[in-house]
Each structure stands twice: as C-alpha cells, then as structure tokens.
Design a protein around this motif. Sequence first.
Motif, PDB file in Angstrom:
ATOM      1  N   ASP A   1       0.845  -1.182   0.000  1.00  0.00           N
ATOM      2  CA  ASP A   1       0.000   0.000   0.000  1.00  0.00           C
ATOM      3  C   ASP A   1       0.888   1.242   0.000  1.00  0.00           C
ATOM      4  N   LYS A   2       0.294   2.420   0.100  1.00  0.00           N
ATOM      5  CA  LYS A   2       1.058   3.661  -0.013  1.00  0.00           C
ATOM      6  C   LYS A   2       1.811   4.004   1.268  1.00  0.00           C
TER       7      LYS A   2
ATOM      8  N   ASP B   1      -3.520   6.620  -4.537  1.00  0.00           N
ATOM      9  CA  ASP B   1      -2.642   7.687  -4.079  1.00  0.00           C
ATOM     10  C   ASP B   1      -3.441   8.683  -3.244  1.00  0.00           C
ATOM     11  N   THR B   2      -2.732   9.450  -2.423  1.00  0.00           N
ATOM     12  CA  THR B   2      -3.397  10.389  -1.514  1.00  0.00           C
ATOM     13  C   THR B   2      -4.314  11.382  -2.226  1.00  0.00           C
TER      14      THR B   2
ATOM     15  N   THR C   1      -5.622   4.599   4.531  1.00  0.00           N
ATOM     16  CA  THR C   1      -5.462   3.610   3.468  1.00  0.00           C
ATOM     17  C   THR C   1      -6.785   3.474   2.730  1.00  0.00           C
TER      18      THR C   1
ATOM     19  N   GLU D   1      10.362   5.335  -1.027  1.00  0.00           N
ATOM     20  CA  GLU D   1       9.268   6.301  -1.097  1.00  0.00           C
ATOM     21  C   GLU D   1       8.855   6.812   0.275  1.00  0.00           C
TER      22      GLU D   1
END
Length: 654
Positions: free
Chosen positions: A159-160, A198-199, A299, A457
């Motif tokens: 996940d991000k 993505d956010t 998330t 990241e």
Amino acid sequence: MKTKIPAFLFCVFCITTLHAQQAPYWRHALGGAVIGAPAAQVESVAAVCDGGNVQAYSREGRELWNFNAQGRLTPFITRSREGTSYICRTNGLLIALNRVGQELWRVNLGAPITSPVQVGFDGRIFVPTASRIACYTASGFPLWSKPLTQPLGLPLQLDKQGGLLAIQNDGELLVLNAFGKALSRRLSETPALFIALDTPAAESLAPEATEAAAEAFKAAVAEAAKTAEEAAKAAAVAREAAEKAAAAAKAAPDNQAAQNTAAQARGAAEAAARLAGEKATAAADIASKFPPVFTGAETTLLVVYKTGKAETIRWTRSEQSFALAFPALAAAPLAVASRGDKLGMALANGKVSLYSVGEKRSLWSGDSHIANSDTPAESSLIYDERGLYALSKSGATGYFEDGKQHWLQRIQDAKSPPAFSDEGILYSGGNDWVLYAYHLEDTIKTQRQSIYGPAPEGSYGTGNPRPSPWAEDFNRYEEREIRDRLERISTAAREGRLGENERSYAAYLMEIAGSIADAPMNQSPLHPLIHVNYRVEAARLLAYMGSRETIPFLAGLCRSDPDPLVKAAAAEAIGYIGVDPDGIALAAFRSMIFPLIPNRDERVLAAVAAATGSLCRFSGPPLSEAGIRLLSAVADIGPAFAQAVARKELQSLR
C-alpha cells in the motif's frame, strides 16, 4: 510542382507508422523458457528459467551473471532497490542473490511462495505462502509471521504507507502494516483486482465518503433504536402476561398447572427484560459514536470485480471499514494503476483509459494490443511521469498522458508476461527459450536515486524511534531490569516475534547502546553509567531488526562511543544488516581506519574489516570498490589479527 499524396494513402501511412513493429534490440538464447515476468531495474534485467537458472543481462544485452538454484524455481523474481534478487525454489527455499548473482542467504519457508516477494521502504521483505505471510529483514532475519485462513486469491501488494494488501480466496481483505498489525473486511466475492489509491485520489473521495458514511451511521442508529423499541414492547407484553399468570396461580395455590404457567411466564418476562436491556444498551452505544470523518490520509483501496463493478474501501482511525460505490468499468478489468488523482485502466475489451477521480469522469480511452487471451494474472499497467503503459502476454502499448498512443508492440509466441524498464526497453521471454529486448522509447524517467537505484518512497521511523515506552520508568537503569528486558528482546528476535513491538524494542536498544555516546558527561544517580556488556548486547541485538534506516545510528556509535567493545559491536551489527546504500557506514569505517596508527584497537579494526567484507558482498559495485580499498589498507599495515580478517574478506570477494 508539388506532388500531392491522396488522403487515404496518407492515413494508411500514418496508421502503419503508428503500429510499426520494432525488431528486437537484442536477443539471447537462455537454455530454458522464461517462466515469469522478468525483473527490469537499474539498466539491467533478470529472468527466471524453467531449468532452475536465473540469468541477468545489461540493457545492451551483455550477460552479467547466471545463477543455478540447483532445483526448480517458482515463476517469481523480485529485485530490491539495492539490486538484491529474491527467488524461491518449489520446495520452499527462499534465496537472496546480490547484484552480481552471488547467494547472500537462504531461508526454508516450508512451502513455496504464491506470488512475488514485496520489498518495504527499509528493505524488509514480505513473503507470501499458501498458509502465511512472513516478514524478514534484508539480511534474512525473521520479524513476524501472520497466518492465513485461506491461500491468497490475488498477488500480495504494497500500500502507499509501506504496508501490505492481501485478499484470500474466501474474499477476506487484509490490510497489514509493516509490523504485522492487521485489519480485515469480508468482501462479497474475490475481486478481479485491487489497488491502493494515491493520496490525491483518496482526498477527492473523502467528502463523498464522509457523507455516505454519515448516512450509513444514521441508518444504523435508527435501526438499533427501532430494534430496542420493539424489544421493550415485547418485554412489556411478557411482563403483563407474567403478572396475570401470577395472579391466577395465587388464586389457585393447589392448581399445579397454574403454578407451572406462572413460572414459565415469569421466566419469559425475565428473558424479554434482559433482551430489551441489551438492545437498549446497544442502541445507546451506536448513538454515542460520531460519524467517521475521512481526511484522505487513510489507506484507501479500489476493488474491482470480474463484472466491472467497483467500490472503494477505507478504514477510520477507530479501525472501522466503510465501502463506497465507484463507477463501474465498461468491461472486465485486466489491470489498474494509480497516480495522483487519476486511475489508468486496462480492460478485457482491448481499451485502455484514464479516469479522473477528482473530476469523476473518463479523460480518454484508446485502443491497444490487448487480445482476448490476455488475463489479469498476465497483465499489468505502469503509470508514471512518462505516460501510461499496458503490458500483457500478447504485447505492450505506450501512451502519453494526454491519451495519444506512443507505440504499440505485439509479441508472438510469448511464454511469460513482459517487463518494461525505466530506460524504455521491453523484455519478453519466448517459447523458443530466447529473451527478447525491444527498445521502444528514450523518454527518461526522473526520480530520486541512491547510488544503487530508486530511493525509498517513505520511512518506517525505525532509524530513530526514541523515546521508548520505558524511557520514563524509574527502575529502567537497574541491572536486573536491563538484563531481563534485553533477554526478552533477544528471545523475540530469535523466534521472529518482534512484530508490533519492533519500534519500541529498537528505541530501547538505541537508548541502552547509545547511552554514553549520546550523553558522555551527563552521568548521575538518575542516569547512571550503563555497564559496557549491556551496551554491547544492545548494539548486537539491533542487527536482528536493523535496516538501512538503522545504519546512521550504528555508524554514529562506531564514531563516537569511547569504548572499543561498543564500537566493535556496532560494526558487527552493520555487517549483519548488510545494506549501506548511501555509503554512511563505509564513511564511518574510513574515519576509523585512516590514518592507520600503531595503537589502533585490533578488535575494532577486525570488526570493521569483517563488516566491510559483508557490505561488499551484499551490495557489489560501486560500494564494494570503496570497501576493497579499505580492506586492502588494513590487510597491508593493520594489526596482525585485523590483517588476517581483512585478507580473508578480500579473498572471499575475488
């Protein structure tokens, strides 16, 4: 006189040019078929072959290395940012290879992996088998393990936030953070695919999600209140019946039937009263909760089903999950990719499209190479600043972000899905046991780099997680407390049970190991001197949970701790961790070695030499070139024992 070209010929010329097929840039016979998608990274590619070999080539087609696993391999290969390749034999033996194809370590998983290994921000790896998901450090030490009730229905994903997304065959959706904490939600069925948004996309959905969740909340409150009211009415009726039965029994004390009826009515009334109380409590509990408010930082997942139906799912801070309908896709999905507030989608009808979550509309849709035989398992989508790239077993298509098709490459008789590199090269393995490379574009992908590849990241915060939960404990400096706590941490590390305690344990170890280096002149009754043995043990234990994030702390210990034993322990821990992508540890070692003077502590230099050899083996060039120079210096003019260690390490690197 100008020659005029008929319009229809001009159109034919344009179409032919647009869909012109590139001849292979290079090709290499492999001695076996490629059994999974190749892994392209840092101007090279590595591929797994069905004979048990892993072969790597440069972007120009020069063979870099060939590793024989001495057994059949699963069709998955993952490469970390440092260039480490993770492969698994079909008997469950997980193997890590360095940048030059030499084995670093192996772990017996007990069963083969079921999808590619995933690599976290700090180099830790997440390993899926049919019965569990396990997490290991980059040097192969176990951190935690999460059992599965069913095998995974789709490949494991990141996940991000650097955690994991997993869906079991029974539709159970799992969201795990990097330390093994899990949230779950049962889906109506196993989806065709899913992805973390993505956010910006999550933020675009936040207001709508809040409104929908608030409506769901209101409905739940109303339903609970209605149920409680009905239970209260039923309790009142039962109470009235019990009172009548009790009166009848009192009037006829010798009538056994009346007595039995009264007892039964009394029991029913008591049960109804209890149920009414429970329903009232539940209704009050639901009504006391505020509607969830989403910020977009949670998330947020997009889940797409085989019919094209889609929904987004997110969790609140109180770990409640909510689903929100998402516009259905025009056809069954093959692949999806997220960037910013946009979603790229490849569909089974051959179309590739770009959707704006913020604008809630499709921006464009275009034709592609996609064939009827392509499946989600053999398809992927890349979406970065260069554009959108659809990949499948039948070929690949590249688009600019505005939807204009850049190129289209069909692949005949492919054995496995292709891979597309940052340098614009498409790699594909054929049924003819040949690896093909097609140079399709020269668009440069810009990204933050370390000396080995893309920079991470994000961060897990394990590099400096202090203060620990025990920082304010009045007894924290008592020897028995320190000894017992170090023993508990050691046991958890050996058994792979660090899990959610990892950051707390790392913080404590740093407080103990760095107690002198951090405040050498501030010893007092409230902050007494911690015995060197405990500081050494704390530094060594950091190796079992350490990562690239831990290296700066340990390098600082090497430089600033006054005790040679602690310096040596910190160097030893760096060697076990193995990764130093920014050269921080080698810079510290260089300052400890040069200038070489006769009274330099032999134990420290020996530990530095061993750690340098380990870093060189793990990372390879260019870090190993600097490391070899350090080892050569110690081997030439260092103390006798340190010389022997340095020469042994140099020999192992040849």
